[in-house]
Motif scaffolding. Structure first.
Motif, mmCIF file in Angstrom:
data_model
loop_
_atom_site.group_PDB
_atom_site.id
_atom_site.type_symbol
_atom_site.label_atom_id
_atom_site.label_comp_id
_atom_site.label_asym_id
_atom_site.label_seq_id
_atom_site.Cartn_x
_atom_site.Cartn_y
_atom_site.Cartn_z
ATOM 1 N N SER A 194 0.839 -1.199 0.000
ATOM 2 C CA SER A 194 0.000 0.000 0.000
ATOM 3 C C SER A 194 0.876 1.252 0.000
ATOM 4 O O SER A 194 1.906 1.304 0.669
ATOM 5 N N LEU A 195 0.442 2.245 -0.761
ATOM 6 C CA LEU A 195 1.149 3.526 -0.804
ATOM 7 C C LEU A 195 0.607 4.418 0.299
ATOM 8 O O LEU A 195 -0.594 4.635 0.403
ATOM 9 N N VAL A 196 1.506 4.941 1.107
ATOM 10 C CA VAL A 196 1.098 5.799 2.221
ATOM 11 C C VAL A 196 1.856 7.108 2.135
ATOM 12 O O VAL A 196 2.900 7.214 1.486
ATOM 13 N N SER A 197 1.312 8.112 2.820
ATOM 14 C CA SER A 197 1.952 9.426 2.861
ATOM 15 C C SER A 197 1.475 10.167 4.094
ATOM 16 O O SER A 197 0.460 9.784 4.694
ATOM 17 N N PRO A 198 2.182 11.234 4.492
ATOM 18 C CA PRO A 198 1.746 11.992 5.669
ATOM 19 C C PRO A 198 0.361 12.597 5.527
ATOM 20 O O PRO A 198 -0.293 12.877 6.529
ATOM 21 N N SER A 199 -0.087 12.790 4.294
ATOM 22 C CA SER A 199 -1.403 13.396 4.080
ATOM 23 C C SER A 199 -2.530 12.370 3.983
ATOM 24 O O SER A 199 -3.681 12.733 3.760
ATOM 25 N N SER A 200 -2.213 11.078 4.164
ATOM 26 C CA SER A 200 -3.242 10.039 4.076
ATOM 27 C C SER A 200 -4.287 10.231 5.171
ATOM 28 O O SER A 200 -3.951 10.506 6.329
ATOM 29 N N ALA A 201 -5.553 10.077 4.792
ATOM 30 C CA ALA A 201 -6.643 10.255 5.756
ATOM 31 C C ALA A 201 -6.705 9.101 6.756
ATOM 32 O O ALA A 201 -7.090 9.288 7.914
ATOM 33 N N THR A 202 -6.318 7.916 6.300
ATOM 34 C CA THR A 202 -6.401 6.726 7.155
ATOM 35 C C THR A 202 -5.067 6.474 7.842
ATOM 36 O O THR A 202 -4.032 6.392 7.179
ATOM 37 N N PRO A 203 -5.059 6.357 9.167
ATOM 38 C CA PRO A 203 -3.801 6.049 9.869
ATOM 39 C C PRO A 203 -3.376 4.609 9.603
ATOM 40 O O PRO A 203 -4.188 3.757 9.226
ATOM 41 N N LEU A 204 -2.102 4.342 9.816
ATOM 42 C CA LEU A 204 -1.611 2.978 9.647
ATOM 43 C C LEU A 204 -2.261 2.038 10.658
ATOM 44 O O LEU A 204 -2.609 0.909 10.340
ATOM 45 N N THR A 205 -2.410 2.505 11.890
ATOM 46 C CA THR A 205 -3.095 1.761 12.943
ATOM 47 C C THR A 205 -3.235 2.687 14.148
ATOM 48 O O THR A 205 -2.875 3.873 14.078
ATOM 49 N N THR A 206 -3.728 2.163 15.240
ATOM 50 C CA THR A 206 -3.829 2.899 16.499
ATOM 51 C C THR A 206 -3.229 2.052 17.608
ATOM 52 O O THR A 206 -3.528 0.855 17.704
ATOM 53 N N VAL A 207 -2.385 2.670 18.410
ATOM 54 C CA VAL A 207 -1.818 1.983 19.573
ATOM 55 C C VAL A 207 -2.477 2.557 20.820
ATOM 56 O O VAL A 207 -2.400 3.759 21.073
ATOM 57 N N SER A 208 -3.139 1.704 21.563
ATOM 58 C CA SER A 208 -3.865 2.132 22.761
ATOM 59 C C SER A 208 -3.070 1.747 24.002
ATOM 60 O O SER A 208 -2.781 0.567 24.225
ATOM 61 N N ASP A 209 -2.736 2.758 24.791
ATOM 62 C CA ASP A 209 -2.073 2.514 26.069
ATOM 63 C C ASP A 209 -3.142 2.137 27.082
ATOM 64 O O ASP A 209 -3.858 2.985 27.614
ATOM 65 N N ASN A 210 -3.272 0.822 27.348
ATOM 66 C CA ASN A 210 -4.333 0.312 28.214
ATOM 67 C C ASN A 210 -3.847 -0.019 29.625
ATOM 68 O O ASN A 210 -4.533 -0.726 30.366
ATOM 69 N N SER A 211 -2.663 0.469 29.987
ATOM 70 C CA SER A 211 -2.176 0.184 31.341
ATOM 71 C C SER A 211 -3.084 0.806 32.395
ATOM 72 O O SER A 211 -3.226 0.291 33.503
ATOM 73 N N GLU A 212 -3.707 1.908 32.041
ATOM 74 C CA GLU A 212 -4.701 2.555 32.898
ATOM 75 C C GLU A 212 -5.851 2.987 32.002
ATOM 76 O O GLU A 212 -5.631 3.531 30.927
ATOM 77 N N MET A 213 -7.075 2.716 32.460
ATOM 78 C CA MET A 213 -8.249 3.018 31.643
ATOM 79 C C MET A 213 -9.019 4.180 32.244
ATOM 80 O O MET A 213 -9.117 4.316 33.470
ATOM 81 N N PHE A 214 -9.560 5.001 31.360
ATOM 82 C CA PHE A 214 -10.357 6.144 31.768
ATOM 83 C C PHE A 214 -11.822 5.887 31.416
ATOM 84 O O PHE A 214 -12.135 5.526 30.279
ATOM 85 N N ALA A 215 -12.692 6.053 32.395
ATOM 86 C CA ALA A 215 -14.137 5.927 32.184
ATOM 87 C C ALA A 215 -14.742 7.326 32.247
ATOM 88 O O ALA A 215 -14.639 8.010 33.275
ATOM 89 N N TYR A 216 -15.361 7.759 31.171
ATOM 90 C CA TYR A 216 -15.931 9.095 31.076
ATOM 91 C C TYR A 216 -17.444 9.020 31.278
ATOM 92 O O TYR A 216 -18.124 8.202 30.649
ATOM 93 N N PHE A 217 -17.967 9.855 32.185
ATOM 94 C CA PHE A 217 -19.405 9.906 32.428
ATOM 95 C C PHE A 217 -19.802 11.333 32.787
ATOM 96 O O PHE A 217 -18.940 12.216 32.922
ATOM 97 N N SER A 218 -21.091 11.572 32.926
ATOM 98 C CA SER A 218 -21.593 12.933 33.142
ATOM 99 C C SER A 218 -22.534 12.970 34.331
ATOM 100 O O SER A 218 -23.252 12.004 34.611
ATOM 101 N N LEU A 219 -22.530 14.100 35.025
ATOM 102 C CA LEU A 219 -23.481 14.378 36.100
ATOM 103 C C LEU A 219 -24.174 15.698 35.799
ATOM 104 O O LEU A 219 -23.556 16.618 35.241
ATOM 105 N N ASN A 220 -25.452 15.791 36.176
ATOM 106 C CA ASN A 220 -26.139 17.056 35.967
ATOM 107 C C ASN A 220 -25.814 18.037 37.098
ATOM 108 O O ASN A 220 -25.152 17.686 38.081
ATOM 109 N N GLU A 221 -26.311 19.240 36.959
ATOM 110 C CA GLU A 221 -25.970 20.294 37.912
ATOM 111 C C GLU A 221 -26.404 19.943 39.333
ATOM 112 O O GLU A 221 -25.662 20.165 40.295
#
Length: 396
Positions: A194-221
């Motif tokens: 595959s031909l790739v370049s810095p301007s490619s819209a699709t990344p080669l892959t994603t590396v997720s640092d899962n040593s610590e996980m973040f859980a995002y949630f919301s509370l009302n006022e």
């Protein structure tokens, strides 16, 4: 005549006595029948209790860091060094991009540096010679200055050539795509060739640092205010208790987390503020993109609890039956917290310590009905005995 009259009187006495006996027997039977018609109901006396409940909030789970891997140079992928889902460490080789053109660029830049170094050496000799001649007044200061200007120009050209060499070597190093952190490799959409370049819209892959996980949630006022009042507005994050994470399959994650941040701004469009809870992930059980529920504990020291089975609902209102001193029941509306443990309700109004309530069968009673109160233990014993009797009858 006297004998006949006496016999009549005696007969009337027998009939009267018989009637009185029948009447008394009938009354006693009716009283006994009425007593037997009073049903037994298990009753308990309410006492304040300490309870810990959990308020649930939907959460989205992400890794500590999700890094999109993108190429810094253009070229064809010549080698895949990892597969999807692989665990990688910082600095590990992920992809190789065809390095030929970049190797040649490095050679050209190295040659340019050598030429520039030779030019500087020549200009240095010329400038030194001109300086000696100027001392003997053989040449003018103008000729001397021109020689030093030429030397400065050649030195600048050398610096430029060296910078181009550094850039060429850096581009060559970019042909080896390495992981910027520890983590887990995501999807790899592009393969060898595959031909790739810095301007490619699709990344080669994603590396997720899962040593610590973040859980995002919301509370009302309102919920934010309740937390601030309960735990103190100053240093609220530090004062909040540990939270738990309920996974999508209904099980509880085996590590507790801590609320790390609370957004200082309430979103006017949603009326909520975002929170982030951090959870350790040593076993890599959690992955970016997981969903779940954050359980925030609420501790109550003197709460009035009623079993949910003791209540019934009518027209969006909840009721219980209070047992009065004469063993009649009174229909009573109660208010409860909007959180519970799945078995009991926390009563905020309508009941007080010392009240007796019907535990089971509230839906079959009517206001003012007469009952025979029994303890929950007696009710359980009778139910057990009945079950054993029925089982024995089936086995005959």
């Amino acid at each position: 005549m006297k004998i006949r009259k006496a016999m009549i009187i005696q007969s009337q006495r027998v009939i009267l006595s018989t009637a009185i006996c029948l009447s008394l027997f009938s009354c006693g039977k009716q009283q006994q029948s009425g007593f037997n018609m009073v049903k037994e109901y298990p009753v308990t006396t309410l006492q304040p209790e300490s309870v810990e409940l959990n308020t649930s909030y939907p959460a989205t789970i992400k890794g500590r860091q999700d890094i999109e891997i993108r190429p810094n140079v253009s070229g064809f992928i010549t080698q895949l060094c990892v597969d999807e889902g692989a665990t990688v460490h910082k600095g590990q080789l992920l992809f190789v991009i065809d390095p030929v053109q970049y190797e040649e660029a490095v050679k050209v830049a190295e040659a340019a540096v050598k030429v520039a170094e030779a030019n500087v050496a020549t200009a240095q000799l010329t400038a030194d010679n001109k300086a000696e001649l100027a001392k003997k007044n053989i040449i003018s200061d103008y000729d001397k200055q021109m020689a030093f200007n030429t030397l400065a120009t050649q030195k600048a050209a050398l610096a430029q050539a060296k910078a181009q060499l550094i850039n060429a070597k850096q581009n060559l190093s970019y042909t080896k795509v390495i992981s910027p952190s520890n983590g887990v490799v995501g999807t790899i959409p592009l393969r060898v060739g595959s031909l790739v370049s810095p301007s490619s819209a699709t990344p080669l892959t994603t590396v997720s640092d899962n040593s610590e996980m973040f859980a995002y949630f919301s509370l009302n006022e309102k919920q934010i205010l309740e937390l601030a009042r309960e735990h103190g507005a100053n240093n609220l994050v530090q004062n909040l208790p540990e939270v738990q994470l309920k996974l999508s399959d209904g099980t509880l994650y085996n590590k507790k987390g801590k609320i790390a941040t609370i957004s200082g701004i309430i979103d006017q469009s949603t009326g909520t503020s975002n929170l982030r809870a951090a959870f350790p992930n040593p076993d890599q059980l959690l992955r970016s993109g997981n969903t779940g529920d954050i359980l925030v504990p609420i501790k109550l020291d003197s709460a009035i609890l009623v079993p949910q089975a003791a209540t019934y609902e009518m027209q969006d209102k909840r009721f219980v039956y209070i047992v009065q001193d004469d063993s009649t029941v009174k229909n009573t509306e109660i208010k409860i917290l909007n959180v519970d443990d799945g078995k009991n309700f926390v009563v905020t109004s309508g009941l007080k310590a010392g009240d007796r309530i019907v535990l089971e069968g509230a839906g079959t009673l009517k206001d003012g009905a007469q009952i025979k109160p029994i303890s929950p233990e007696e009710a359980a014993a009778k139910l057990k005995a009945m079950t054993q009797t029925q089982a024995a009858g089936k086995n005959k």
